[in-house]
Design a protein around this motif. Structure first.
Motif, PDB file in Angstrom:
ATOM      1  N   MET A 115       9.163   8.841  17.524  1.00  0.00           N
ATOM      2  CA  MET A 115       9.002   7.649  16.701  1.00  0.00           C
ATOM      3  C   MET A 115       7.803   7.796  15.752  1.00  0.00           C
ATOM      4  SD  MET A 115      11.449   5.484  17.561  1.00  0.00           S
ATOM      5  CE  MET A 115      12.446   6.993  17.527  1.00  0.00           C
ATOM      6  N   HIS A 116       7.875   7.089  14.619  1.00  0.00           N
ATOM      7  CA  HIS A 116       6.806   7.080  13.631  1.00  0.00           C
ATOM      8  C   HIS A 116       6.049   5.751  13.695  1.00  0.00           C
ATOM      9  CE1 HIS A 116       8.095  10.619  10.942  1.00  0.00           C
ATOM     10  NE2 HIS A 116       8.837  10.657  12.032  1.00  0.00           N
ATOM     11  N   ASP A 117       4.904   5.706  13.025  1.00  0.00           N
ATOM     12  CA  ASP A 117       4.049   4.522  13.077  1.00  0.00           C
ATOM     13  C   ASP A 117       4.737   3.275  12.554  1.00  0.00           C
ATOM     14  OD1 ASP A 117       4.083   5.400  10.403  1.00  0.00           O
ATOM     15  OD2 ASP A 117       2.096   6.315  10.595  1.00  0.00           O
ATOM     16  N   ARG A 118       5.721   3.424  11.668  1.00  0.00           N
ATOM     17  CA  ARG A 118       6.332   2.260  10.999  1.00  0.00           C
ATOM     18  C   ARG A 118       7.526   1.680  11.751  1.00  0.00           C
ATOM     19  NH1 ARG A 118       8.910   4.252   7.257  1.00  0.00           N
ATOM     20  NH2 ARG A 118       8.475   6.476   7.470  1.00  0.00           N
ATOM     21  N   TYR A 119       7.917   2.294  12.866  1.00  0.00           N
ATOM     22  CA  TYR A 119       9.186   1.937  13.471  1.00  0.00           C
ATOM     23  C   TYR A 119       9.154   0.647  14.287  1.00  0.00           C
ATOM     24  CZ  TYR A 119      10.983   6.527  12.076  1.00  0.00           C
ATOM     25  OH  TYR A 119      11.392   7.619  11.366  1.00  0.00           O
ATOM     26  N   PHE A 120       7.985   0.038  14.443  1.00  0.00           N
ATOM     27  CA  PHE A 120       7.900  -1.279  15.082  1.00  0.00           C
ATOM     28  C   PHE A 120       7.948  -2.408  14.046  1.00  0.00           C
ATOM     29  CE2 PHE A 120       6.065   1.520  18.265  1.00  0.00           C
ATOM     30  CZ  PHE A 120       6.505   0.991  19.459  1.00  0.00           C
ATOM     31  N   TYR A 121       8.211  -2.080  12.801  1.00  0.00           N
ATOM     32  CA  TYR A 121       8.103  -3.054  11.705  1.00  0.00           C
ATOM     33  C   TYR A 121       8.982  -4.279  11.936  1.00  0.00           C
ATOM     34  CZ  TYR A 121       7.955  -4.805   6.887  1.00  0.00           C
ATOM     35  OH  TYR A 121       7.779  -5.581   5.769  1.00  0.00           O
ATOM     36  N   ALA A 122      10.231  -4.079  12.316  1.00  0.00           N
ATOM     37  CA  ALA A 122      11.130  -5.229  12.513  1.00  0.00           C
ATOM     38  C   ALA A 122      10.616  -6.132  13.626  1.00  0.00           C
ATOM     39  CB  ALA A 122      12.544  -4.749  12.823  1.00  0.00           C
ATOM     40  N   PHE A 123      10.105  -5.543  14.697  1.00  0.00           N
ATOM     41  CA  PHE A 123       9.527  -6.353  15.766  1.00  0.00           C
ATOM     42  C   PHE A 123       8.308  -7.121  15.270  1.00  0.00           C
ATOM     43  CE2 PHE A 123       6.035  -6.401  18.929  1.00  0.00           C
ATOM     44  CZ  PHE A 123       6.498  -7.443  19.708  1.00  0.00           C
ATOM     45  N   GLU A 124       7.480  -6.487  14.474  1.00  0.00           N
ATOM     46  CA  GLU A 124       6.267  -7.140  13.969  1.00  0.00           C
ATOM     47  C   GLU A 124       6.608  -8.365  13.129  1.00  0.00           C
ATOM     48  OE1 GLU A 124       4.374  -2.687  13.908  1.00  0.00           O
ATOM     49  OE2 GLU A 124       4.849  -3.693  12.018  1.00  0.00           O
TER      50      GLU A 124
ATOM     51  N   LEU B 193       0.816  -1.211   0.000  1.00  0.00           N
ATOM     52  CA  LEU B 193       0.000   0.000   0.000  1.00  0.00           C
ATOM     53  C   LEU B 193       0.855   1.268   0.000  1.00  0.00           C
ATOM     54  CD1 LEU B 193      -3.119  -0.505   2.313  1.00  0.00           C
ATOM     55  CD2 LEU B 193      -3.077  -0.077  -0.138  1.00  0.00           C
ATOM     56  N   TRP B 194       1.797   1.357   0.923  1.00  0.00           N
ATOM     57  CA  TRP B 194       2.536   2.606   1.116  1.00  0.00           C
ATOM     58  C   TRP B 194       3.843   2.679   0.333  1.00  0.00           C
ATOM     59  CZ3 TRP B 194       2.195   4.071   7.033  1.00  0.00           C
ATOM     60  CH2 TRP B 194       0.881   4.466   7.324  1.00  0.00           C
ATOM     61  N   GLY B 195       4.387   1.551  -0.089  1.00  0.00           N
ATOM     62  CA  GLY B 195       5.663   1.579  -0.804  1.00  0.00           C
ATOM     63  C   GLY B 195       6.831   1.999   0.061  1.00  0.00           C
ATOM     64  N   GLN B 196       6.730   1.784   1.376  1.00  0.00           N
ATOM     65  CA  GLN B 196       7.801   2.174   2.292  1.00  0.00           C
ATOM     66  C   GLN B 196       8.961   1.180   2.230  1.00  0.00           C
ATOM     67  OE1 GLN B 196       8.173   4.927   3.877  1.00  0.00           O
ATOM     68  NE2 GLN B 196       6.129   5.838   3.670  1.00  0.00           N
ATOM     69  N   ALA B 197      10.103   1.613   2.759  1.00  0.00           N
ATOM     70  CA  ALA B 197      11.334   0.835   2.623  1.00  0.00           C
ATOM     71  C   ALA B 197      11.709   0.080   3.879  1.00  0.00           C
ATOM     72  CB  ALA B 197      12.478   1.771   2.232  1.00  0.00           C
ATOM     73  N   ASP B 198      10.789  -0.106   4.808  1.00  0.00           N
ATOM     74  CA  ASP B 198      11.148  -0.742   6.077  1.00  0.00           C
ATOM     75  C   ASP B 198      11.509  -2.213   5.920  1.00  0.00           C
ATOM     76  OD1 ASP B 198      10.533   1.445   8.203  1.00  0.00           O
ATOM     77  OD2 ASP B 198       8.825   1.473   6.864  1.00  0.00           O
ATOM     78  N   SER B 199      11.054  -2.848   4.860  1.00  0.00           N
ATOM     79  CA  SER B 199      11.420  -4.250   4.640  1.00  0.00           C
ATOM     80  C   SER B 199      12.910  -4.392   4.348  1.00  0.00           C
ATOM     81  CB  SER B 199      10.605  -4.844   3.485  1.00  0.00           C
ATOM     82  OG  SER B 199      10.857  -4.137   2.278  1.00  0.00           O
ATOM     83  N   ILE B 200      13.548  -3.325   3.870  1.00  0.00           N
ATOM     84  CA  ILE B 200      14.963  -3.416   3.508  1.00  0.00           C
ATOM     85  C   ILE B 200      15.820  -3.557   4.762  1.00  0.00           C
ATOM     86  CG2 ILE B 200      16.854  -2.327   2.256  1.00  0.00           C
ATOM     87  CD1 ILE B 200      14.772  -0.739   0.683  1.00  0.00           C
ATOM     88  N   TRP B 201      15.698  -2.587   5.678  1.00  0.00           N
ATOM     89  CA  TRP B 201      16.532  -2.673   6.879  1.00  0.00           C
ATOM     90  C   TRP B 201      16.122  -3.835   7.767  1.00  0.00           C
ATOM     91  CZ3 TRP B 201      14.672  -1.855  11.925  1.00  0.00           C
ATOM     92  CH2 TRP B 201      13.411  -1.263  12.045  1.00  0.00           C
ATOM     93  N   THR B 202      14.829  -4.204   7.720  1.00  0.00           N
ATOM     94  CA  THR B 202      14.380  -5.336   8.526  1.00  0.00           C
ATOM     95  C   THR B 202      15.003  -6.643   8.062  1.00  0.00           C
ATOM     96  OG1 THR B 202      12.301  -4.260   9.119  1.00  0.00           O
ATOM     97  CG2 THR B 202      12.340  -6.662   9.189  1.00  0.00           C
ATOM     98  N   PHE B 203      15.192  -6.800   6.754  1.00  0.00           N
ATOM     99  CA  PHE B 203      15.856  -8.013   6.259  1.00  0.00           C
ATOM    100  C   PHE B 203      17.236  -8.168   6.899  1.00  0.00           C
ATOM    101  CE2 PHE B 203      19.095  -9.619   3.316  1.00  0.00           C
ATOM    102  CZ  PHE B 203      18.699 -10.942   3.221  1.00  0.00           C
ATOM    103  N   PHE B 204      18.008  -7.099   6.921  1.00  0.00           N
ATOM    104  CA  PHE B 204      19.345  -7.177   7.504  1.00  0.00           C
ATOM    105  C   PHE B 204      19.291  -7.414   9.012  1.00  0.00           C
ATOM    106  CE2 PHE B 204      20.124  -4.692   3.600  1.00  0.00           C
ATOM    107  CZ  PHE B 204      21.147  -5.451   3.052  1.00  0.00           C
ATOM    108  N   ILE B 205      18.302  -6.835   9.670  1.00  0.00           N
ATOM    109  CA  ILE B 205      18.166  -7.033  11.113  1.00  0.00           C
ATOM    110  C   ILE B 205      17.818  -8.486  11.430  1.00  0.00           C
ATOM    111  CG2 ILE B 205      16.709  -6.451  13.095  1.00  0.00           C
ATOM    112  CD1 ILE B 205      18.873  -4.373  12.347  1.00  0.00           C
ATOM    113  N   VAL B 206      16.877  -9.060  10.698  1.00  0.00           N
ATOM    114  CA  VAL B 206      16.510 -10.463  10.921  1.00  0.00           C
ATOM    115  C   VAL B 206      17.698 -11.370  10.617  1.00  0.00           C
ATOM    116  CG1 VAL B 206      14.984 -12.350  10.187  1.00  0.00           C
ATOM    117  CG2 VAL B 206      14.061 -10.041  10.496  1.00  0.00           C
TER     118      VAL B 206
END
Length: 473
Positions: free
Chosen positions: A313-322, A148-161
């Motif tokens: 903090m912004h709404d998307r910043y829990f993404y890696a935890f989620e 939906l949003w086209g945000q980039a949080d999946s990028i840094w989350t991949f490296f974190i996981v």
């Protein structure tokens, strides 16, 4: 320290893993295709951020090519600029917005595949690993953030996981942690876990110097293209100074205590996060348990506590935890309610920005408070945590579904008064139900075998102390 919950023998029925009515591989393949179809169906949706930021950035990258690196045409780190310029090579072959969102899709798929490997290594159950694969691909927060949003949080989350996976399997995860930080500053949320694991695995703390070096190495092409070094180094500082609010729809502590002056809240929040981070680091470094589930739990605690306590903090910043909470739930279903609450909280926070439904953010923050306390208790006393009962899970699902049905009537600019009141009532019931499910009276350790982990994880080899002449690998 309490005895390891993973040392409790599982029943023969639980060793068999999850039983599905059809071949799990066929079901997983079908659901993965469904996830791709959902993403293709959503690609044309453009949020205000897409129109304000992503589309102009793409146009600049398309018009200037790699010469765009000499200008600050995005407010992200250089890594995202490289990806955006790369996808412009396909301009004309696919819509621009699909190409922009395609960046997120690639890293969402990579994270889902990594989740499969993570759970398989922890449980030796291919069925559980397939559930992790599909759940990370179809999670509501993942679809909302990327499709939906086209945000980039999946990028840094991949490296974190990836970093958590390597540390959890007795390897060095500093390099992917540095990669995650080089993508977005939010990668630092894993910092307490990383430092704790470095100490516990008896690695030199000099490994932390690799984090800024990785950022500099990734940024080097941008500097060589002509962009000033100090401007490149100041990207994260500029981001931090962009907004002056203790919470930008983030389900954090600061939503629960409104009215705190901005400057006071920033100081208190930084102090709370620093103290909590230090405490998590010390607890991890001193922990006797070394199994994968425990390490994943510790990483979840770090990724959840930091954005909950920090200001701005912004709404998307829990993404890696989620995302990581899904992996944890697939390793041990006692954390199923944690993963479900993380997804619900994410969507409630996103709706505040997307639909103007602000009433859901305090609900999300209260859920995060309950989940954070539960994770801490699980971390300190793992044998006192019982498995959620089916009626508790279904009760939570039904209450969440009721909230979802009310959402269309609560959106701005003309919300329905009765729907808003019903939304608050259902929210109160949801919070009460979640609290009772997480903190109901648990069985004593003597009875803990009834709530043991479903599949006993593969044991890890104990890391031997390094000799003085042996370097880090």
């Amino acid at each position: 320290m309490s005895p390891r919950s993973n040392d409790i023998p599982a029943s023969p029925q639980s060793r068999a893993g999850l039983r599905l009515p059809i071949d799990p591989r066929v079901a997983a393949a079908g659901l993965m295709l469904l996830g791709l179809e959902i993403r293709l169906a959503m690609w044309s949706y453009a949020s205000s951020d897409v129109n304000r930021f992503l589309k102009p950035w793409y146009a600049f990258a398309r018009d200037h090519g790699w010469h765009a690196l000499s200008a600050a045409f995005t407010n992200y780190s250089p890594f995202y600029s490289y990806l955006l310029i790369s996808v412009t090579a396909f301009d004309g072959h696919a819509p621009a917005l699909l190409l922009i969102k395609g960046i997120s899709f690639v890293f969402e798929l990579a994270t889902a595949l990594l989740a499969y490997r993570f759970v398989l290594r922890a449980t030796s159950s291919s069925n559980r690993a397939l559930v992790a694969l599909v759940a990370c691909w179809l999670a509501p927060a993942v679809l909302y953030n990327g499709a939906l949003w086209g945000q980039a949080d999946s990028i840094w989350t991949f490296f974190i996981v990836l970093s958590v996976y390597l540390f959890s399997t007795a390897r060095n995860g500093v390099v992917p942690f540095g990669g995650g930080f080089a993508v977005k500053a939010q990668g630092v949320f894993l910092g307490p876990f990383v430092l704790g694991m470095i100490v516990r695995q008896r690695r030199t703390v000099l490994w932390l110097a690799a984090v800024p070096l990785i950022y500099l190495a990734i940024a080097a092409p941008t500097v060589l293209a002509g962009r000033p070094l100090m401007e490149v180094l100041g990207v994260y500082l500029d981001q931090a100074n962009t907004y002056h609010s203790l919470s930008k729809n983030a389900a954090s502590l600061w939503i629960l205590i409104p009215g705190v002056p901005y400057a006071v809240g920033v100081a208190i929040g930084l102090a709370l996060a620093a103290a909590a981070g230090l405490g998590i680091t010390v607890l991890i470094a001193r922990a006797k348990r070394t199994d994968i589930e425990f390490n994943t739990l510790a990483a979840c605690l770090s990724l959840q506590a930091m954005p909950f306590l920090l200001p701005k903090m912004h709404d998307r910043y829990f993404y890696a935890f989620e995302v990581l909470s899904i992996i944890l739930a697939c390793q041990n279903r006692r954390y199923l309610m944690v993963a479900m609450a993380a997804q619900t909280s994410a969507v409630l926070s996103y709706l505040a920005f997307d639909q103007g439904i602000q009433d859901g953010v305090p609900v999300a923050a209260a859920q995060n408070l309950l989940v954070g306390v539960f994770l801490l208790r699980s971390f300190l006393q793992p044998d006192l945590v019982s498995e959620p009962r089916p009626r508790e899970v279904w009760g939570y699902v039904l209450l969440s579904a009721a909230m979802a049905c009310l959402v269309p009537f609560c959106r701005e600019p003309h919300p329905n008064f009765l729907a808003e009141r019903a939304f608050l009532v259902v929210s109160a019931l949801l919070l009460g139900h979640l609290g009772l499910a997480l903190f109901r009276l648990t069985r004593r350790p003597a009875d803990a075998q009834n709530y043991a982990v479903i599949v006993k994880p593969r044991p890890l080899a104990t890391r031997a102390p390094r000799s003085a002449s042996t370097g880090d690998q």
